[in-house]
Design a protein around this motif. Structure first.
Motif, PDB file in Angstrom:
ATOM      1  N   GLU A  64       0.727  -1.217   0.059  1.00  0.00           N
ATOM      2  CA  GLU A  64      -0.192  -0.070   0.094  1.00  0.00           C
ATOM      3  C   GLU A  64       0.774   1.198  -0.103  1.00  0.00           C
ATOM      4  OE1 GLU A  64       0.018  -1.705   4.420  1.00  0.00           O
ATOM      5  OE2 GLU A  64      -0.006  -2.336   2.464  1.00  0.00           O
ATOM      6  N   GLU A  65       2.104   1.115   0.355  1.00  0.00           N
ATOM      7  CA  GLU A  65       3.009   2.104   0.327  1.00  0.00           C
ATOM      8  C   GLU A  65       4.046   2.285  -0.790  1.00  0.00           C
ATOM      9  OE1 GLU A  65       5.417   2.122   3.922  1.00  0.00           O
ATOM     10  OE2 GLU A  65       3.641   2.716   5.165  1.00  0.00           O
ATOM     11  N   ALA A  66       3.902   1.366  -1.777  1.00  0.00           N
ATOM     12  CA  ALA A  66       4.649   1.252  -3.081  1.00  0.00           C
ATOM     13  C   ALA A  66       4.834   2.339  -3.715  1.00  0.00           C
ATOM     14  CB  ALA A  66       4.250   0.207  -3.892  1.00  0.00           C
ATOM     15  N   GLU A  67       3.828   3.008  -4.285  1.00  0.00           N
ATOM     16  CA  GLU A  67       3.962   4.317  -4.969  1.00  0.00           C
ATOM     17  C   GLU A  67       4.666   5.497  -4.260  1.00  0.00           C
ATOM     18  OE1 GLU A  67       4.008   6.634  -8.397  1.00  0.00           O
ATOM     19  OE2 GLU A  67       3.229   4.541  -8.262  1.00  0.00           O
ATOM     20  N   GLN A  68       4.481   5.587  -3.045  1.00  0.00           N
ATOM     21  CA  GLN A  68       5.186   6.560  -2.299  1.00  0.00           C
ATOM     22  C   GLN A  68       6.512   6.650  -2.094  1.00  0.00           C
ATOM     23  OE1 GLN A  68       3.352   6.947   1.739  1.00  0.00           O
ATOM     24  NE2 GLN A  68       5.004   7.814   2.361  1.00  0.00           N
TER      25      GLN A  68
END
Length: 206
Positions: free
Chosen positions: A165-169
């Motif tokens: 869930e934090e991959a893009e950030q």
């Protein structure tokens, strides 16, 4: 446009670690069998009872191409979770690599396969197949919790976990950090001693 997986593959683990604050760095005792190995993909998790390895085959059968098997073997160094035959099966199905909180065997043959394995080392003893392993559950590897589908990035410097869930950030932050580091290096090393002294003076004056 590059996928998240491709973007992570292009980044060094050091930049990703900086972006995560270092909170999801797997313990440095888990090392690549060869210095050139690089992995970046989604985790297929495996939790093994002490000395067992039967669930590794189940995980291989369930993995998608490009996935990485992340194996919680409780740090057991007495019995291998895989040898060259099992590694050959994984490679043949497109599994990208293994990260093992435990040991493997047949290291010479695995190196000939040129297959990325990150582990605590090697042993001569095979694992048991008495059952009890579980695939696709949260696990702990090298002191870090790994959920199915989390991103695993590994290279010679180590292995980092990025929650899905934090991959893009995290990818954006790591790319920005890498760009900043490259600019710093260009500035400091542009003219040899002169630019190095100028850079040091600027930093020390802050």
């Amino acid at each position: 446009m590059a996928t998240i997986q491709e973007r992570f593959f292009a980044l060094p683990t050091t930049a990703i670690s900086d972006a995560t604050g270092g909170h999801t760095n797997i313990d440095s005792s888990i090392k690549p069998l060869s210095d050139h190995f690089k992995i970046a993909g989604r985790a297929v998790t495996v939790r093994l009872p002490d000395g067992e390895n039967g669930a590794v085959l189940e995980a291989i059968s369930k993995a998608q191409k490009g996935d990485i098997l992340v194996i919680d073997a409780k740090g057991n160094k007495n019995r291998a979770v895989a040898g060259d035959f099992v590694i050959s099966l994984a490679k043949g199905l497109g599994v990208q690599g293994f990260v093992v909180d435990g040991v493997i065997r047949d290291i010479a043959a695995i190196r000939k396969l040129d297959y990325p394995v990150f582990s605590l080392g090697t042993t001569v003893a095979a694992g048991h197949k008495h059952g009890g392993g579980v695939v696709g559950v949260p696990i702990s590897v090298g002191g870090v919790t790994v959920h199915p589908g989390d991103f695993i990035i590994g290279d010679i410097d180590g292995v980092v976990v990025v929650q899905q869930e934090e991959a893009e950030q995290i990818a954006e932050a790591a790319e920005a950090k890498l760009t900043k580091d490259e600019a710093r290096e260009k500035e400091a090393l542009a003219n040899g001693e002169e630019s190095i002294r100028a850079y040091l003076a600027k930093v020390l004056a802050k």
